[in-house]
Design an enzyme around this catalytic site. Structure first.
Site, PDB file in Angstrom:
ATOM      1  N   SER A   1       8.024   0.845  -3.638  1.00  0.00           N
ATOM      2  CA  SER A   1       8.006   1.962  -2.694  1.00  0.00           C
ATOM      3  C   SER A   1       9.004   1.817  -1.547  1.00  0.00           C
ATOM      4  O   SER A   1       9.176   2.739  -0.759  1.00  0.00           O
ATOM      5  CB  SER A   1       6.593   2.153  -2.129  1.00  0.00           C
ATOM      6  OG  SER A   1       6.159   0.999  -1.459  1.00  0.00           O
TER       7      SER A   1
ATOM      8  N   LYS B   1      -0.722   4.293   4.249  1.00  0.00           N
ATOM      9  CA  LYS B   1       0.627   4.210   4.803  1.00  0.00           C
ATOM     10  C   LYS B   1       0.825   5.205   5.943  1.00  0.00           C
ATOM     11  O   LYS B   1       1.382   4.874   6.988  1.00  0.00           O
ATOM     12  CB  LYS B   1       1.652   4.470   3.698  1.00  0.00           C
ATOM     13  CG  LYS B   1       1.737   3.361   2.654  1.00  0.00           C
ATOM     14  CD  LYS B   1       2.678   3.751   1.526  1.00  0.00           C
ATOM     15  CE  LYS B   1       2.802   2.634   0.490  1.00  0.00           C
ATOM     16  NZ  LYS B   1       3.669   3.015  -0.632  1.00  0.00           N
TER      17      LYS B   1
END
Length: 405
Positions: A293, A336
């Site tokens: 990511s 996140k």
């Protein structure tokens, strides 16, 4: 060990039933709720394999005939409700995890922490230290300061410790006669807890070209990470540091290859890749990091240092990208985004296919953060970099897109 679950055979001295049967007897019910705390910490050693015994307990296909060695007769556990907790599900053996339905509980928002502190943690700490709300009134601003500047966690364990530390300081002052009561304001928080531990610095960290803010998932919730890129005279070598795993190293190499393939469109002289060496570093080098990511963040940092366009300080991003420039979805979006929000980020760039995860994010955070969804890396760069794309580059990109079409 295994005998704690299955019990001891009656031939042993001091034999007793296992914890499951003992707890059923103590509860006095055939259908209680069992809490199996920290099931990911169960270990295997010479005394047996507790996880294989737990399979018989948790598997609905066979726990109606659970055999305890002490009672030596089948017992029906099918009506029991088992709730297990774990910090790291990857540490649970796969066959055992297959018998359970997993419910992810992400971190709290700042507002949720403040409510929990006001309703539960503060009254508890006051009572434990012999204080009352009249003796130690705490302002909302002081609670927010403790949450933002003295804790950075998904839960509230450290928050409770910090509140307890303030209570102890006030209690000592009361006993010594320094004050009859003490109102806690942000200034008192600094006096009792010392200098601020966490200062939102995302905007300051990206003042120079070559630094981009990414988002990471950890076992304790989400976190933000900074990816730094720089150049120096050399021969085109790429150096990677920061305890990076193989996947993150491949993401950096992928970003480098993509930029070289687009050098003409981005206005980068091809000789740059022969005359300079490149160094990509992810701070907090003692912490191992891996995962795909960070791909778009590495791409943005390298593009920034090569073109001289600074990354906007309030922007963070997450996403995997391919050699064709496509942005692919990633996991842990809620954690996140919560971490980015705690760190003062106001703009988040995510893959287009992660749009479906938006409803999972608390409404208070959705209202405070501006979301952008990208299908291609060029869209990420346009949002993240200042003054991007330049007018001449925009024309080249449009020409390239027409050529692809």
């Amino acid at each position: 060990d295994e005998a704690e679950i299955r019990g001891h055979r009656r031939t042993y001295i001091g034999a007793m039933p296992g914890k499951i049967i003992q707890s059923m007897k103590r509860a006095g019910s055939k259908n209680p709720v069992f809490i199996l705390d920290e099931i990911d910490k169960v270990g295997r050693d010479w005394r047996g394999d507790p996880t294989s015994a737990m399979l018989e307990v948790l598997d609905p296909a066979q726990n109606d005939t659970f055999m305890d060695h002490y009672i030596d007769a089948p017992f029906d556990l099918s009506q029991v409700m088992f709730v297990a907790t774990a910090n790291q599900p990857e540490n649970i053996p796969r066959p055992l995890l297959d018998r359970m339905e997993m419910i992810d509980v992400p971190g709290y928002t700042t507002h949720e922490k403040a409510v929990i502190a006001r309703k539960h943690l503060l009254p508890k700490s006051l009572g434990e230290h012999g204080l009352t709300e009249e003796l130690m009134p705490v302002s909302d601003e002081a609670l927010d300061k403790i949450i933002v500047n003295y804790t950075r966690e998904a839960g509230v364990r450290n928050l409770e410790r910090r509140i307890a530390a303030v209570c102890r300081a006030v209690a000592v002052g009361l006993v010594e006669g320094k004050w009859e009561s003490k109102e806690i304001t942000p200034d008192e928080v600094v006096e009792f807890l010392g200098p601020e531990v966490h200062v939102p610095d995302a905007a300051e960290r990206t003042e120079l070209p070559g630094i981009a803010t990414g988002m990471a998932w950890t076992a304790a919730g989400g976190d933000i990470l900074f990816i730094e890129a720089t150049t120096m005279p050399g021969s085109g070598k790429l150096r990677l540091t920061g305890s990076l795993g193989d996947v993150m190293k491949e993401s950096a190499e992928l970003a480098m290859s993509y930029i070289r393939s687009k050098a003409d469109q981005y206005g980068i002289d091809e000789s740059t890749f022969k005359e300079l060496d490149f160094h990509v570093h992810v701070p907090q080098g003692a912490i191992p990091k891996d995962g795909p990511s960070a791909g778009v963040t590495m791409m943005t940092a390298l593009t920034s240092v090569l073109t001289g366009h600074r990354v906007k300080g309030v922007v963070s991003m997450s996403g995997e990208f391919t050699l064709r420039g496509m942005v692919l979805p990633v996991g842990g979006i809620k954690e996140k985004v919560l971490a980015a929000h705690r760190s003062g980020i106001t703009t988040v760039v995510l893959p287009e296919r992660n749009r479906k995860d938006l409803p999972d994010i608390p409404e208070s955070v959705r209202d405070a953060v501006e979301f952008h969804f990208a299908k291609r890396i060029d869209q990420v760069l346009e949002i993240a970099l200042e003054d991007w794309p330049p007018a001449d580059l925009k024309k080249r990109l449009q020409t390239a897109e027409m050529g692809v079409a």
